[in-house]
Design a protein around this motif. Structure first.
Motif, PDB file in Angstrom:
ATOM      1  N   PRO A   1      38.506 113.199  29.328  1.00 44.15           N
ATOM      2  CA  PRO A   1      39.238 113.532  30.548  1.00 44.15           C
ATOM      3  C   PRO A   1      40.567 114.213  30.273  1.00 44.15           C
ATOM      4  N   ARG A   2      41.271 113.800  29.207  1.00 41.10           N
ATOM      5  CA  ARG A   2      42.570 114.380  28.900  1.00 41.10           C
ATOM      6  C   ARG A   2      42.476 115.895  28.674  1.00 41.10           C
ATOM      7  N   ASN A   3      41.354 116.365  28.151  1.00 42.87           N
ATOM      8  CA  ASN A   3      41.199 117.795  27.905  1.00 42.87           C
ATOM      9  C   ASN A   3      41.021 118.577  29.203  1.00 42.87           C
ATOM     10  N   LEU A   4      40.263 118.005  30.136  1.00 44.56           N
ATOM     11  CA  LEU A   4      40.031 118.693  31.409  1.00 44.56           C
ATOM     12  C   LEU A   4      41.294 118.752  32.248  1.00 44.56           C
ATOM     13  N   ARG A   5      42.137 117.750  32.126  1.00 43.33           N
ATOM     14  CA  ARG A   5      43.365 117.743  32.919  1.00 43.33           C
ATOM     15  C   ARG A   5      44.281 118.903  32.543  1.00 43.33           C
ATOM     16  N   LYS A   6      44.151 119.397  31.327  1.00 38.64           N
ATOM     17  CA  LYS A   6      45.010 120.485  30.868  1.00 38.64           C
ATOM     18  C   LYS A   6      44.513 121.852  31.337  1.00 38.64           C
ATOM     19  N   LYS A   7      43.286 121.920  31.821  1.00 36.91           N
ATOM     20  CA  LYS A   7      42.710 123.203  32.220  1.00 36.91           C
ATOM     21  C   LYS A   7      42.777 123.366  33.740  1.00 36.91           C
TER      22      LYS A   7
ATOM     23  N   LYS B   1      35.952 126.476  36.343  1.00 39.67           N
ATOM     24  CA  LYS B   1      34.932 127.239  37.058  1.00 39.67           C
ATOM     25  C   LYS B   1      34.424 128.404  36.206  1.00 39.67           C
ATOM     26  N   ALA B   2      35.302 129.020  35.443  1.00 45.91           N
ATOM     27  CA  ALA B   2      34.891 130.115  34.562  1.00 45.91           C
ATOM     28  C   ALA B   2      33.940 129.610  33.484  1.00 45.91           C
ATOM     29  N   LEU B   3      34.187 128.423  32.958  1.00 48.93           N
ATOM     30  CA  LEU B   3      33.287 127.836  31.961  1.00 48.93           C
ATOM     31  C   LEU B   3      31.916 127.566  32.581  1.00 48.93           C
ATOM     32  N   ALA B   4      31.912 127.067  33.802  1.00 54.52           N
ATOM     33  CA  ALA B   4      30.641 126.818  34.488  1.00 54.52           C
ATOM     34  C   ALA B   4      29.883 128.126  34.697  1.00 54.52           C
ATOM     35  N   ALA B   5      30.579 129.158  35.128  1.00 57.32           N
ATOM     36  CA  ALA B   5      29.935 130.450  35.367  1.00 57.32           C
ATOM     37  C   ALA B   5      29.395 131.054  34.081  1.00 57.32           C
ATOM     38  N   ALA B   6      30.038 130.733  32.941  1.00 58.18           N
ATOM     39  CA  ALA B   6      29.618 131.276  31.654  1.00 58.18           C
ATOM     40  C   ALA B   6      28.481 130.490  31.027  1.00 58.18           C
ATOM     41  N   GLY B   7      28.125 129.328  31.621  1.00 61.33           N
ATOM     42  CA  GLY B   7      26.958 128.620  31.129  1.00 61.33           C
ATOM     43  C   GLY B   7      27.141 127.173  30.753  1.00 61.33           C
ATOM     44  N   LEU B   8      28.368 126.648  30.783  1.00 62.38           N
ATOM     45  CA  LEU B   8      28.551 125.217  30.504  1.00 62.38           C
ATOM     46  C   LEU B   8      28.098 124.443  31.734  1.00 62.38           C
ATOM     47  N   SER B   9      26.919 123.827  31.645  1.00 64.14           N
ATOM     48  CA  SER B   9      26.304 123.273  32.847  1.00 64.14           C
ATOM     49  C   SER B   9      26.403 121.754  32.955  1.00 64.14           C
ATOM     50  N   MET B  10      26.743 121.077  31.838  1.00 63.54           N
ATOM     51  CA  MET B  10      26.754 119.618  31.886  1.00 63.54           C
ATOM     52  C   MET B  10      27.693 119.074  30.818  1.00 63.54           C
ATOM     53  N   VAL B  11      28.435 118.009  31.154  1.00 62.81           N
ATOM     54  CA  VAL B  11      29.273 117.337  30.170  1.00 62.81           C
ATOM     55  C   VAL B  11      29.039 115.834  30.243  1.00 62.81           C
ATOM     56  N   TYR B  12      29.258 115.182  29.112  1.00 61.05           N
ATOM     57  CA  TYR B  12      29.122 113.732  28.990  1.00 61.05           C
ATOM     58  C   TYR B  12      30.519 113.140  28.845  1.00 61.05           C
ATOM     59  N   VAL B  13      30.888 112.299  29.791  1.00 63.32           N
ATOM     60  CA  VAL B  13      32.228 111.730  29.823  1.00 63.32           C
ATOM     61  C   VAL B  13      32.144 110.227  29.579  1.00 63.32           C
ATOM     62  N   GLY B  14      32.732 109.785  28.480  1.00 65.46           N
ATOM     63  CA  GLY B  14      32.799 108.355  28.205  1.00 65.46           C
ATOM     64  C   GLY B  14      33.970 107.745  28.949  1.00 65.46           C
TER      65      GLY B  14
ATOM     66  N   THR C   1      43.443 109.170  35.831  1.00 64.72           N
ATOM     67  CA  THR C   1      43.251 110.356  34.987  1.00 64.72           C
ATOM     68  C   THR C   1      41.768 110.671  34.821  1.00 64.72           C
ATOM     69  N   THR C   2      40.943 109.630  34.732  1.00 63.98           N
ATOM     70  CA  THR C   2      39.507 109.865  34.618  1.00 63.98           C
ATOM     71  C   THR C   2      38.946 110.404  35.923  1.00 63.98           C
ATOM     72  N   ARG C   3      39.385 109.838  37.039  1.00 67.89           N
ATOM     73  CA  ARG C   3      38.919 110.322  38.344  1.00 67.89           C
ATOM     74  C   ARG C   3      39.279 111.788  38.532  1.00 67.89           C
ATOM     75  N   GLU C   4      40.506 112.147  38.187  1.00 68.79           N
ATOM     76  CA  GLU C   4      40.955 113.526  38.360  1.00 68.79           C
ATOM     77  C   GLU C   4      40.074 114.495  37.570  1.00 68.79           C
ATOM     78  N   ALA C   5      39.778 114.162  36.328  1.00 67.79           N
ATOM     79  CA  ALA C   5      38.957 115.044  35.495  1.00 67.79           C
ATOM     80  C   ALA C   5      37.539 115.158  36.036  1.00 67.79           C
ATOM     81  N   LEU C   6      36.950 114.034  36.420  1.00 66.10           N
ATOM     82  CA  LEU C   6      35.580 114.053  36.922  1.00 66.10           C
ATOM     83  C   LEU C   6      35.477 114.817  38.236  1.00 66.10           C
ATOM     84  N   GLU C   7      36.471 114.693  39.092  1.00 69.29           N
ATOM     85  CA  GLU C   7      36.449 115.445  40.345  1.00 69.29           C
ATOM     86  C   GLU C   7      36.603 116.942  40.091  1.00 69.29           C
ATOM     87  N   LYS C   8      37.425 117.303  39.124  1.00 70.35           N
ATOM     88  CA  LYS C   8      37.587 118.721  38.788  1.00 70.35           C
ATOM     89  C   LYS C   8      36.281 119.304  38.273  1.00 70.35           C
TER      90      LYS C   8
END
Length: 298
Positions: A112-118, A124-137, A157-164
């Protein structure tokens, strides 16, 4: 296979559902690596670093030459590929599209800490480029449990990342650790983990039983009164967790080798059936089928 054009640093980890994927390391180790319940990346050779972009892109090109269109799925390893700058991730995703045109799913672990920085636009650009699924512990939705195990995250912080991730259109597979709070914090671990899942409505949800193949010393350094849940306690915690879930359409799996009772279904459609199976297990804990799957030879 020694001739596969990818350099691996053992041990290599990937989610069970990525068994048929090409495992493509873009980092080694985990950039956080302070969770006291996790020994996955504590070996000296797994010290964290991002692989050189030239090495990764060359591996992708050579995999395309080696496998052709046979590769359908790619998993970006190691512990948190999403810590890479978005520009570099986009370059990797583009190279996969060009050199392995048969690929229809690209996934990775995600802290989650990595997604919060983006910014959302980058995700959305990563999704459009093909990143279709992530595994969040997520491990837990309870702030005290997360603090005791040095997760470096909170409920928010986890909720924020997952919602993003959800807003960007990337599917989320979230993992909760059954038993992580020990006996003392089991009720609040179950309740707040369910509260987190209800808030973010993940596409996939899995539970594993916490285990310590290298011993419990790291965990107990910050969680001195931690006491392992027995089989009955694990079932009771799981029953409390599922009872509190209010999910609309989440695929649920609790069938990892660590689980004493395999549970599969879609929540909320199968909620009552799953609760019935758990309550039967609680009433009859000595039933022969209630053993970890590794003990059943699976």
């Amino acid at each position: 296979m020694s001739d596969i054009p990818v350099r691996y640093v053992e041990p290599v980890y990937r989610p069970p559902s990525e068994a048929d994927s090409l495992i493509l390391p873009v980092t080694d180790g985990c950039s956080w690596n302070h969770c006291t319940f996790c020994d996955m990346y504590t070996s000296p050779q797994k010290a964290f670093h991002a692989r050189k972009e030239t090495e990764v892109l060359d591996a992708i090109r050579r995999c395309g030459e080696f496998f052709g269109r046979d590769v359908r799925r790619v998993f970006l390893a190691d512990g948190d590929a999403t810590m890479l700058p978005t520009r570099r991730l986009l370059s990797i995703l583009e190279a996969i599209r060009v050199h392995m045109p048969g690929v229809h799913r690209i996934s990775s672990y995600c802290l989650p800490r990595n997604l919060r920085k983006k910014p959302l636009a980058e995700v959305k650009a990563l999704a459009a480029a093909g990143l279709s699924m992530v595994y969040v512990g997520a491990e837990s939705g309870d702030d005290e449990v997360l603090r005791r195990v040095n997760k470096g995250e909170t409920f928010e912080t986890t909720r924020e990342a997952l919602e993003k991730l959800g807003e960007a259109g990337i599917r989320r597979s979230v993992m909760i650790l059954n038993g992580l709070g020990g006996e003392a914090l089991s009720p609040q671990h179950a309740d707040n983990s369910a509260r987190l899942m209800n808030a973010v409505q993940p596409e996939y949800l899995a539970t594993l039983v916490v285990s310590f193949p290298r011993g419990e010393a790291r965990l107990r350094a910050g969680f001195e009164n931690w006491k392992v849940l027995d089989q009955q306690g694990l079932f009771i915690e799981m029953e409390r967790f599922i009872s509190a879930l209010e999910l609309r359409r989440t695929i649920f799996r609790s069938d990892h080798a660590s689980n004493w009772l395999a549970l599969k279904g879609t929540l909320s459609a199968d909620k009552e059936r799953l609760l019935g199976e758990l309550r039967l297990a609680i009433e009859h804990p000595d039933a022969a089928q209630l053993r970890p799957s590794w003990a059943r030879g699976l």
